[in-house]
Design a protein around this motif. Structure first.
Motif, PDB file in Angstrom:
ATOM      1  N   TYR A  40       0.839  -1.205   0.000  1.00 31.97           N
ATOM      2  CA  TYR A  40       0.000   0.000   0.000  1.00 31.97           C
ATOM      3  C   TYR A  40       0.875   1.258   0.000  1.00 31.97           C
ATOM      4  O   TYR A  40       0.666   2.178  -0.798  1.00 31.97           O
ATOM      5  CB  TYR A  40      -0.937  -0.016   1.211  1.00 31.97           C
ATOM      6  N   GLY A  43       2.608   1.789  -3.192  1.00 32.96           N
ATOM      7  CA  GLY A  43       1.644   2.331  -4.145  1.00 32.96           C
ATOM      8  C   GLY A  43       1.443   3.823  -3.961  1.00 32.96           C
ATOM      9  O   GLY A  43       1.321   4.569  -4.941  1.00 32.96           O
ATOM     10  N   ARG A  44       1.417   4.260  -2.706  1.00 29.76           N
ATOM     11  CA  ARG A  44       1.307   5.707  -2.425  1.00 29.76           C
ATOM     12  C   ARG A  44       2.493   6.461  -3.009  1.00 29.76           C
ATOM     13  O   ARG A  44       2.327   7.534  -3.588  1.00 29.76           O
ATOM     14  CB  ARG A  44       1.254   5.961  -0.914  1.00 29.76           C
ATOM     15  N   GLN A  56      -1.066   1.484  -9.612  1.00 30.00           N
ATOM     16  CA  GLN A  56      -2.246   0.625  -9.745  1.00 30.00           C
ATOM     17  C   GLN A  56      -1.891  -0.832  -9.500  1.00 30.00           C
ATOM     18  O   GLN A  56      -2.647  -1.553  -8.836  1.00 30.00           O
ATOM     19  CB  GLN A  56      -2.877   0.799 -11.125  1.00 30.00           C
ATOM     20  N   MET A  59      -1.311  -1.330  -5.731  1.00 28.06           N
ATOM     21  CA  MET A  59      -2.577  -1.277  -4.991  1.00 28.06           C
ATOM     22  C   MET A  59      -3.422  -2.524  -5.272  1.00 28.06           C
ATOM     23  O   MET A  59      -4.075  -3.054  -4.371  1.00 28.06           O
ATOM     24  CB  MET A  59      -3.358  -0.005  -5.333  1.00 28.06           C
ATOM     25  N   ARG A  60      -3.390  -3.007  -6.512  1.00 27.77           N
ATOM     26  CA  ARG A  60      -4.124  -4.242  -6.846  1.00 27.77           C
ATOM     27  C   ARG A  60      -3.568  -5.402  -6.030  1.00 27.77           C
ATOM     28  O   ARG A  60      -4.324  -6.191  -5.458  1.00 27.77           O
ATOM     29  CB  ARG A  60      -3.998  -4.538  -8.351  1.00 27.77           C
ATOM     30  N   TYR A  62      -1.988  -5.185  -3.192  1.00 26.50           N
ATOM     31  CA  TYR A  62      -2.357  -4.940  -1.796  1.00 26.50           C
ATOM     32  C   TYR A  62      -3.789  -5.417  -1.531  1.00 26.50           C
ATOM     33  O   TYR A  62      -4.052  -6.146  -0.575  1.00 26.50           O
ATOM     34  CB  TYR A  62      -2.226  -3.446  -1.467  1.00 26.50           C
ATOM     35  N   ASP A  78      -8.474   4.151  -0.286  1.00 20.71           N
ATOM     36  CA  ASP A  78      -7.421   4.848  -1.012  1.00 20.71           C
ATOM     37  C   ASP A  78      -6.891   3.995  -2.152  1.00 20.71           C
ATOM     38  O   ASP A  78      -6.670   4.478  -3.258  1.00 20.71           O
ATOM     39  CB  ASP A  78      -6.262   5.228  -0.087  1.00 20.71           C
ATOM     40  N   ALA A  79      -6.671   2.721  -1.865  1.00 17.68           N
ATOM     41  CA  ALA A  79      -6.157   1.804  -2.884  1.00 17.68           C
ATOM     42  C   ALA A  79      -7.136   1.687  -4.034  1.00 17.68           C
ATOM     43  O   ALA A  79      -6.729   1.666  -5.202  1.00 17.68           O
ATOM     44  CB  ALA A  79      -5.877   0.437  -2.257  1.00 17.68           C
TER      45      ALA A  79
END
Length: 82
Positions: A40, A43-44, A56, A59-60, A62, A78-79
């Motif tokens: 996560y 990804g941020r 992306q 996050m996917r 995560y 958020d994700a």
């Protein structure tokens, strides 16, 4: 689970826009412990850098991780936005 001091340090690094340092520290942490929360935060960092495809994907991963804490609703939202 990551400790609050580590997350605070990562947030400060992101705020200073030193994305490479944040990604390096998170990557090192993920290699030591494949905690989905690190995905996560990676990804941020990628999103903040404007690396949308990478963000992306992270996050996917995560969201798909079965070890992800289910009580992390804010992080999940958020994700999903990314």
């Amino acid at each position: 689970i990551l400790d609050a001091a580590f997350i605070d340090r990562i947030n400060a690094i992101i705020a200073s826009r030193d994305f490479a340092a944040a990604a390096r520290q998170l990557g090192d942490a993920y290699r030591r412990d494949a905690d989905p929360e690190i995905l996560y935060h990676l990804g941020r960092v990628a999103a903040a850098e404007g690396k949308l495809i990478e963000a992306q994907d992270l996050m996917r991963r995560y969201l798909a991780d079965p070890e992800r804490p289910q009580d992390a609703a804010a992080a999940g939202e958020d994700a999903q936005k990314v």
